[in-house]
Design a protein around this motif. Structure first.
Motif, mmCIF file in Angstrom:
data_model
loop_
_atom_site.group_PDB
_atom_site.id
_atom_site.type_symbol
_atom_site.label_atom_id
_atom_site.label_comp_id
_atom_site.label_asym_id
_atom_site.label_seq_id
_atom_site.Cartn_x
_atom_site.Cartn_y
_atom_site.Cartn_z
ATOM 1 N N LEU A 34 0.783 -1.332 0.029
ATOM 2 C CA LEU A 34 -0.015 0.102 0.035
ATOM 3 C C LEU A 34 1.194 1.179 0.057
ATOM 4 C CD1 LEU A 34 -3.085 -0.616 2.476
ATOM 5 C CD2 LEU A 34 -3.134 0.038 0.141
ATOM 6 N N LEU A 35 1.822 1.181 0.604
ATOM 7 C CA LEU A 35 2.915 2.411 0.904
ATOM 8 C C LEU A 35 3.540 2.769 -0.080
ATOM 9 C CD1 LEU A 35 3.979 2.229 4.656
ATOM 10 C CD2 LEU A 35 2.407 3.679 3.674
ATOM 11 N N ALA A 36 3.848 1.508 -1.028
ATOM 12 C CA ALA A 36 4.755 1.720 -2.166
ATOM 13 C C ALA A 36 3.978 2.177 -3.378
ATOM 14 C CB ALA A 36 5.432 0.300 -2.250
ATOM 15 N N ALA A 37 2.806 1.284 -3.563
ATOM 16 C CA ALA A 37 2.053 1.496 -4.774
ATOM 17 C C ALA A 37 0.961 2.759 -4.684
ATOM 18 C CB ALA A 37 1.248 0.331 -5.145
ATOM 19 N N GLN A 38 0.287 2.993 -3.438
ATOM 20 C CA GLN A 38 -0.514 4.059 -3.407
ATOM 21 C C GLN A 38 0.068 5.194 -2.842
ATOM 22 O OE1 GLN A 38 -4.431 3.089 -1.901
ATOM 23 N NE2 GLN A 38 -4.003 0.972 -2.858
ATOM 24 N N ALA A 39 0.784 5.098 -1.859
ATOM 25 C CA ALA A 39 1.386 6.297 -1.239
ATOM 26 C C ALA A 39 2.807 6.500 -1.976
ATOM 27 C CB ALA A 39 1.687 6.324 0.168
ATOM 28 N N ALA A 40 3.445 5.872 -2.742
ATOM 29 C CA ALA A 40 4.645 6.172 -3.581
ATOM 30 C C ALA A 40 5.545 6.301 -2.699
ATOM 31 C CB ALA A 40 4.424 7.360 -4.704
ATOM 32 N N MET A 41 5.813 5.680 -1.845
ATOM 33 C CA MET A 41 6.918 5.670 -0.684
ATOM 34 C C MET A 41 8.092 4.917 -1.140
ATOM 35 S SD MET A 41 6.461 5.013 3.376
ATOM 36 C CE MET A 41 5.430 6.210 3.683
ATOM 37 N N GLN A 42 8.946 5.394 -1.082
ATOM 38 C CA GLN A 42 10.243 4.857 -1.844
ATOM 39 C C GLN A 42 10.975 4.213 -0.854
ATOM 40 O OE1 GLN A 42 12.485 8.263 -3.487
ATOM 41 N NE2 GLN A 42 10.751 8.474 -5.216
ATOM 42 N N ASN A 43 11.667 3.141 -1.180
ATOM 43 C CA ASN A 43 12.387 2.140 -0.414
ATOM 44 C C ASN A 43 11.660 1.351 0.716
ATOM 45 O OD1 ASN A 43 14.698 3.120 -2.110
ATOM 46 N ND2 ASN A 43 14.656 4.913 -0.797
ATOM 47 N N ILE A 44 10.431 1.294 0.647
ATOM 48 C CA ILE A 44 9.687 0.726 1.822
ATOM 49 C C ILE A 44 9.736 -0.528 1.852
ATOM 50 C CG2 ILE A 44 7.369 1.167 0.972
ATOM 51 C CD1 ILE A 44 8.551 1.834 4.554
ATOM 52 N N LEU A 45 9.781 -1.132 0.586
ATOM 53 C CA LEU A 45 9.531 -2.714 0.202
ATOM 54 C C LEU A 45 10.713 -3.352 0.611
ATOM 55 C CD1 LEU A 45 8.041 -2.444 -3.529
ATOM 56 C CD2 LEU A 45 6.910 -2.793 -1.389
ATOM 57 N N GLY A 46 11.874 -2.962 0.873
ATOM 58 C CA GLY A 46 12.854 -3.776 1.356
ATOM 59 C C GLY A 46 12.994 -3.837 2.891
ATOM 60 N N LEU A 47 11.931 -3.033 3.628
ATOM 61 C CA LEU A 47 12.194 -3.108 5.118
ATOM 62 C C LEU A 47 11.259 -4.028 5.736
ATOM 63 C CD1 LEU A 47 12.301 0.904 5.500
ATOM 64 C CD2 LEU A 47 14.175 -0.793 5.390
ATOM 65 N N GLY A 48 11.563 -4.401 7.022
ATOM 66 C CA GLY A 48 10.611 -5.390 7.813
ATOM 67 C C GLY A 48 9.631 -4.826 8.509
ATOM 68 N N VAL A 136 13.018 6.975 5.687
ATOM 69 C CA VAL A 136 11.959 6.932 4.665
ATOM 70 C C VAL A 136 10.794 7.693 4.960
ATOM 71 C CG1 VAL A 136 10.328 5.306 3.653
ATOM 72 C CG2 VAL A 136 12.962 4.458 3.812
ATOM 73 N N PHE A 137 10.378 7.535 6.051
ATOM 74 C CA PHE A 137 9.286 8.545 6.509
ATOM 75 C C PHE A 137 9.690 10.067 6.381
ATOM 76 C CE2 PHE A 137 7.188 4.994 9.462
ATOM 77 C CZ PHE A 137 6.802 4.432 8.201
ATOM 78 N N ASN A 138 10.902 10.492 6.737
ATOM 79 C CA ASN A 138 10.917 11.731 6.734
ATOM 80 C C ASN A 138 11.128 12.444 5.345
ATOM 81 O OD1 ASN A 138 11.166 11.991 9.567
ATOM 82 N ND2 ASN A 138 13.443 11.841 9.756
ATOM 83 N N GLN A 139 11.659 11.281 4.460
ATOM 84 C CA GLN A 139 11.859 11.783 3.010
ATOM 85 C C GLN A 139 10.502 11.797 2.344
ATOM 86 O OE1 GLN A 139 14.280 8.768 1.328
ATOM 87 N NE2 GLN A 139 16.018 9.283 2.536
ATOM 88 N N ARG A 143 9.098 15.116 0.630
ATOM 89 C CA ARG A 143 8.772 15.360 -0.719
ATOM 90 C C ARG A 143 7.279 15.791 -0.752
ATOM 91 N NH1 ARG A 143 6.237 11.646 -4.118
ATOM 92 N NH2 ARG A 143 5.668 10.115 -2.487
ATOM 93 N N LEU A 144 6.472 15.336 0.276
ATOM 94 C CA LEU A 144 5.032 15.746 0.109
ATOM 95 C C LEU A 144 5.124 17.481 0.443
ATOM 96 C CD1 LEU A 144 3.153 13.019 1.783
ATOM 97 C CD2 LEU A 144 3.198 13.574 -0.774
#
Length: 223
Positions: A34-48, A136-139, A143-144
Motif C-alpha cells: 500500500l505504501l509503495a504503490a498508493q502512497a509512492a513511498m520509496q524504499n519501503i518494500l525492502g524494510l521489515g 524513509v518517513f522523513n523523506q 517530498r510531500l
C-alpha cells in the motif's frame, strides 16, 4: 487482552519496481505494498514490518492502558527481531486514529475510495523502529511538503473557492457545495493555510475552503 500480528516486508529487490508500478502484488504484504504503490513511498518494500491485524481488550478492563502495554510489547519484540517498523491498517475514524496516535503511530496513508468490505476509507499508521524507516518517513514527508504548494495551486485553479461564501451562509449549511483540504500533519496544514491566504489575497475575496487534518472523519464533515 490479545494482539494478532502479521510479518510483512523484506520483499525481494526484483519485485520492487513491478509492485511500485502496480503491475504485481505479493500475497501477505498488505502495508508495504500500500505504501509503495498508493502512497509512492520509496524504499519501503525492502524494510521489515510487523502489521498489527487485530488488538482487543476485554470490555471490563479497558481504560487501564492494557492496549498501550500490548503495543509496546509488540514494538519491543519486533526490535529484537530486527524489524524496521510496526504498522496497522484499518477503516479510518477519529477515535481509532486517536488511539493509534496516542501510542506513537503516525498516519502514513489514507485511501481515496471506500473499502468494499468495511465501507470506510483505508488508513495506514506506523511506528518506526530503525533509522532506515525514520529516514524513509522523513523523506516522504519532505517530498510531500515540496509538492504540496503545487498541488494546492492546481486545486484552487480547478474550482471557485469563494463560491459557497458568494451564495450565502445558507449554501454552506445545505452541504450541496463544499471545499476542503485534508492533510496528514500540522506542518502541511500550515503550508495549506499560507496558500489559502495567498489565494484570498490574489482574488481579493474571502475564500470558503476549509483546512482540516485527516483525523476528521470525512463523513462527519460532508454530511
Amino acid at each position: 487482552g490479545g494482539v494478532l500480528v502479521s510479518v510483512e516486508g523484506n520483499i525481494e529487490q526484483q519485485l520492487h519496481q513491478p509492485i511500485e508500478q502496480g503491475d504485481r502484488r505479493v500475497s501477505g504484504h498488505l502495508v508495504p505494498q500500500l505504501l509503495a504503490a498508493q502512497a509512492a513511498m520509496q524504499n519501503i518494500l525492502g524494510l521489515g514490518c510487523w502489521r498489527v491485524m487485530r488488538i482487543a481488550v476485554h470490555p471490563d478492563l479497558r481504560r487501564h492502558a492494557i492496549g498501550r502495554k500490548l503495543l509496546d510489547a509488540v514494538v519491543d519484540k519486533a526490535r529484537t527481531k530486527r524489524q524496521d517498523y510496526v504498522a496497522t491498517s484499518f477503516a479510518s475514524s477519529a477515535d481509532v486514529v486517536d488511539f493509534w496516535q496516542a501510542n506513537g503511530f503516525t498516519l502514513q496513508h489514507i485511501g481515496w475510495r471506500r473499502d468494499s468490505v468495511s465501507g470506510g476509507y483505508t488508513a495506514v499508521m506506523a511506528r518506526p523502529i530503525s533509522d532506515a524507516t525514520i529516514n524513509v518517513f522523513n523523506q516522504q514527508n519532505q517530498r510531500l511538503r515540496i509538492q504540496l504548494p503545487i498541488l494546492l495551486d492546481c486545486f484552487f485553479a480547478m474550482h471557485d473557492p469563494t463560491m459557497v461564501r458568494s451564495l450565502g451562509n445558507r449554501a454552506k449549511e445545505t452541504g450541496q457545495y463544499r471545499s476542503c483540504i485534508f492533510l496528514s500533519n500540522k506542518q502541511m496544514k500550515e503550508i495549506a493555510m499560507q496558500s489559502l491566504d495567498g489565494c484570498a489575497e490574489q482574488l481579493g475575496k474571502l475564500v470558503s475552503t476549509e483546512v482540516r487534518l485527516m483525523d476528521t472523519p470525512m463523513d462527519d464533515w460532508l454530511w
